[in-house]
Structures are given as C-alpha cells and as structure tokens.
Design an enzyme around this catalytic site. Structure first.
Site, PDB file in Angstrom:
ATOM      1  N   ASP A  89      30.504 -13.631 126.668  1.00 47.27           N
ATOM      2  CA  ASP A  89      30.795 -13.618 128.113  1.00 47.27           C
ATOM      3  C   ASP A  89      29.955 -12.587 128.860  1.00 47.27           C
ATOM      4  O   ASP A  89      30.403 -12.028 129.863  1.00 47.27           O
ATOM      5  CB  ASP A  89      32.288 -13.342 128.372  1.00 47.27           C
ATOM      6  N   GLY A 124      30.984 -21.146 126.530  1.00 48.80           N
ATOM      7  CA  GLY A 124      30.716 -21.663 127.859  1.00 48.80           C
ATOM      8  C   GLY A 124      29.670 -20.854 128.578  1.00 48.80           C
ATOM      9  O   GLY A 124      29.669 -19.625 128.516  1.00 48.80           O
ATOM     10  N   HIS A 125      28.743 -21.542 129.247  1.00 52.59           N
ATOM     11  CA  HIS A 125      27.753 -20.894 130.097  1.00 52.59           C
ATOM     12  C   HIS A 125      28.004 -21.335 131.531  1.00 52.59           C
ATOM     13  O   HIS A 125      27.962 -22.532 131.827  1.00 52.59           O
ATOM     14  CB  HIS A 125      26.329 -21.283 129.702  1.00 52.59           C
ATOM     15  N   GLN A 165      28.378 -17.211 122.340  1.00 56.01           N
ATOM     16  CA  GLN A 165      29.192 -16.055 121.941  1.00 56.01           C
ATOM     17  C   GLN A 165      28.374 -14.751 121.970  1.00 56.01           C
ATOM     18  O   GLN A 165      27.456 -14.627 122.767  1.00 56.01           O
ATOM     19  CB  GLN A 165      29.853 -16.310 120.580  1.00 56.01           C
ATOM     20  N   LYS A 173      25.063 -14.557 129.798  1.00 57.38           N
ATOM     21  CA  LYS A 173      23.858 -15.159 129.197  1.00 57.38           C
ATOM     22  C   LYS A 173      23.391 -16.371 129.980  1.00 57.38           C
ATOM     23  O   LYS A 173      22.196 -16.654 130.052  1.00 57.38           O
ATOM     24  CB  LYS A 173      24.141 -15.570 127.744  1.00 57.38           C
TER      25      LYS A 173
END
Length: 424
Positions: free
Chosen positions: A13, A40-41, A223, A16
């Site tokens: 988180d 998730g991005h 991650q 990225k």
C-alpha cells in the site's frame, strides 16, 4: 532500453500504482510476476481513477503489452470481471497475455482460506480471504491446476474432478463444511477457460524477446517487502515473493537482465493485518495520519495501521531488493504536523540497540523504536511541480531520509495524480 522493477518496500500500500503508472507510460511492456487479486493498485490517469487488482497498470496505454507471469495466481472470474469493467470504460485488453504456467484459484481455495482463518481465532493472519495462500499451497504441493489446464476443457475436467474430490473430503471431514458441487464448478470454469484462451501465451518468451529487441520493460510488484514469505514478518505475510528476486522467478527473466530496482515507500509507515509494528501510533497522531492520507485498503476497505517512518525497515528493503532508487509518496500528508519522528534503530528488551531489521517477529515484538526528531514543514505542497519548489524544511526532510536509508530518493509524491510526482 532499461528493464526496471518497482517493488513495495514497507508492508504494501505504498503508492506503487502511481509510480508504476508513470513508468508504464514510458514502457513498451509491463509485467506482473506474483500475487493475485488480493493486491490492488489505485491509479489516477487522465482524470479517471482505476482500481486494478490483477491486470498490469500498462493496460491504460493502448500500445503497451501487459503480461501476467507464471508466479501470479489467477482467479478466472475475477480477471474476467476486471477485463469487462475496463472494456466498458473504453480500455482495450487486447494486449493482455497470461502465462500458461500461472496457477488457477479454485472455489475450494476461497473456502479453505476463510475456514482456516476462522479456525485460527485470535491468532488469525488477517488474509484477504481471496484464496491466495491455499492456491500457492497446492502449487508447492504440485497438486494445483494451471491456466494451461483451464483452457483445455477435457484435461481441466479430469484434473479438476480429481483435485475437487480430495478437497471435498478435507472440507467435509475436517472443517465440517459443505462440499463444492464439482459438476457445476467444472461447467463454470470451462466457460471461463474458453473466454481466457485467447489471452494465453508464454510470458517468459515475450518478455525476453522484448528485452532483446531493446524495448523498455517494466516489472510491477504487488504487496511489499515486509509481506515477502521469506524476508517479511512471517507468518503475517503473503504467500509469494514481492521482493525483486521474485520478479525474476515469477516472470521467467534472469537477474542479469534487470537494470534498475525502484522501491516505493510512504513518508510514514502503514500496514494492514496483525503482527508487530514498532512505530505504530495508537493515538490522535496516528488517527490524523490515517485520515489525512486516506489510509484504507484498495481491495478490502480495511483501515490501515499508521506510524512514523521506519528507516530500519527501509535499510532492510534496500539490502534484500538491491534498490537503486527510492520513490517517497505522500510527503504532503505530513505537512503542518509539527516535528516529525524517524525511527533510525531499535532498542531490544536487553537494552541493546540494533540497526538491522530482526529476522523473526518474536525478536521484532521486543523492539522499541529509537527516534530521531526532524523539523516539520508547513504549507500546501499539492501545487509543487518540482523538487526545488518544496519548502526548504521539506527538502531537508527528504535529504535526511536519503542519508538514513542509504539510498537515493529519485521521486517525491505530493498528491495522487501523475503531475504531483516530482522527479529529481
């Protein structure tokens, strides 16, 4: 042209998505090499916000080849839903490719993930219950199903039924849960396989050929380093290798082909789930950071635990990833908060001080942060468009982080959009 890797260097988180989006706009190929739809991005592109889970960020650029390597675990329903959602917004997925070696998340993986967490009780790991761990378990046990199987209906039916019969015994006899309807599952997943078949190709070959042709290839991590199954805070980790070495294994590319490794971090520290967290702030300062930084999970919506910047973690990440540069996000969140603390070492229970990150959570749980206090800075940073425009105290904070972490800071984020990323 260079091959760049972007990895998270805290507990995930770290923002990225924005760094990857910026670099993806300059890349010919973008590769995802590990994890699944538990990651998730969040990307802001062209005034639109996209929350990507499996599909690489390069999908927002119509001429960019997007690859999912063998180290990724694929939920077929999940990725098809993501494809459909993107196509509905006018984003083509024609240049998406999935390696045939990638493993498939099956219905029993989702069930077992939830049941095993439930059985752990207060000792739960805090997984997203997306079936990731059980899928990697089957991969290591050599009993998993792969994308190649999924897109060959007769082979899939045979393998899925054999595996499902074994898993149903585990579900019913050990967990006392309902079995999976194997006939319905095979029909459902066979339909998924038909839709996914056009996307299947050897990612290792595609990435290697692109590099040989001088194209720019970006490897995006999911991650973060402290969630690595070996070098993270085990067992409160993911089930794959988010470190730079995992990129090579999960995409089929040798380490000598990598030119740069960029680590994404926040100007403070966050994590989701259980486990020790030396700089965690369980007070109004922690609440303020959480609310200012909108620290809630992209996939789960869970509030993130927040704390001061931990340079012990960063030096660990510099070492295990071989970082060539850092990108520090959300510096704007700290504006106006007064003096800022940076953890430069840990004090152990016996009074000794260590500067290296402990190898086990048992050791980490005994550690107290040793802080260096730095002057804070004030003002609205969101309009800054170059490093030179930042307040002098903010620039000094960045320089001090650079010195303490022993790695150059190439990018500084002052907001969520691409324009708010300052390159040095």
């Amino acid at each position: 042209m260079p091959a760049r890797v972007v990895v998270g260097v805290q507990w995930g988180d770290e923002g990225k998505g924005k760094i990857i989006d910026i670099l993806a706009s300059r890349a010919d190929v973008v590769v995802r090499s590990q994890g699944g739809n538990n990651a998730g991005h969040t990307v802001e592109n062209g005034g639109q916000v996209y929350k990507l889970q499996l599909i690489p960020s390069g999908i927002l650029y119509p001429e960019t080849l997007c690859l999912l390597g063998s180290g990724v675990v694929i939920n077929p329903k999940g990725i098809l839903g993501e494809i459909d959602a993107l196509e509905a917004r006018g984003i083509s997925c024609q240049l998406l490719r999935i390696d045939p070696r990638a493993h498939v998340i099956m219905p029993w993986h989702l069930l077992l993930d939830g049941l095993s967490e439930q059985m752990r009780g207060k000792a739960e790991i805090g997984t997203t219950k997306k079936g990731i761990g059980p899928c990697y378990m089957d991969k290591a046990e050599r009993s998993g199903l792969r994308i190649y199987d999924l897109v060959h209906p007769e082979l899939f039916a045979q393998k899925a039924r054999a595996a499902g019969e074994m898993k149903n015994r585990l579900l019913t006899e050990f967990y006392h849960a309902k079995p999976v309807d194997l006939d319905a599952m095979i029909d459902e997943y066979t339909a998924y396989g038909r839709r996914l078949a056009p996307y299947v190709a050897d990612v290792s070959v595609l990435a290697y050929n692109a590099l040989k042709e001088g194209k720019e290839v970006l490897f995006e991590g999911a991650q973060g380093t402290l969630l690595d199954i070996d070098y993270g805070t085990y067992p409160f980790v993911t089930s794959s290798h988010p470190v730079s070495g995992g990129v090579c294994v999960g995409s089929g590319i040798g380490p000598t082909l990598i030119d740069e490794v960029i680590g994404a971090a926040k100007a403070y520290t966050t994590r989701v789930g259980a486990g020790p967290f030396p700089t965690e702030l369980l007070d109004e300062v922690g609440d303020e950071i959480r609310n200012r930084g909108h620290e809630f999970g992209t996939v789960t919506g869970r509030p993130r635990r927040c704390g001061w910047f931990d340079a012990v973690i960063l030096r660990h990440s510099v070492r295990v990833n071989g970082l060539t540069a850092l990108a520090i996000n959300k510096i704007d969140t700290l504006s106006g908060m007064g003096p800022l603390k940076v953890c430069v070492a840990y004090k152990k229970a016996d009074g000794s001080v260590v500067e290296d990150f402990p190898a086990t959570i048992e050791e980490l749980a005994q550690c107290q942060p040793v802080y260096e206090e730095l002057p804070g800075f004030a003002g609205d940073l969101s309009g800054c468009r170059s490093f030179e425009e930042l307040p002098e105290a903010c620039k000094n904070y960045i320089r001090e982080l650079e010195r303490i972490c022993q790695c150059p800071i190439r990018m500084v984020g002052v907001g969520p959009s691409r324009e708010q990323n300052l390159e040095r």
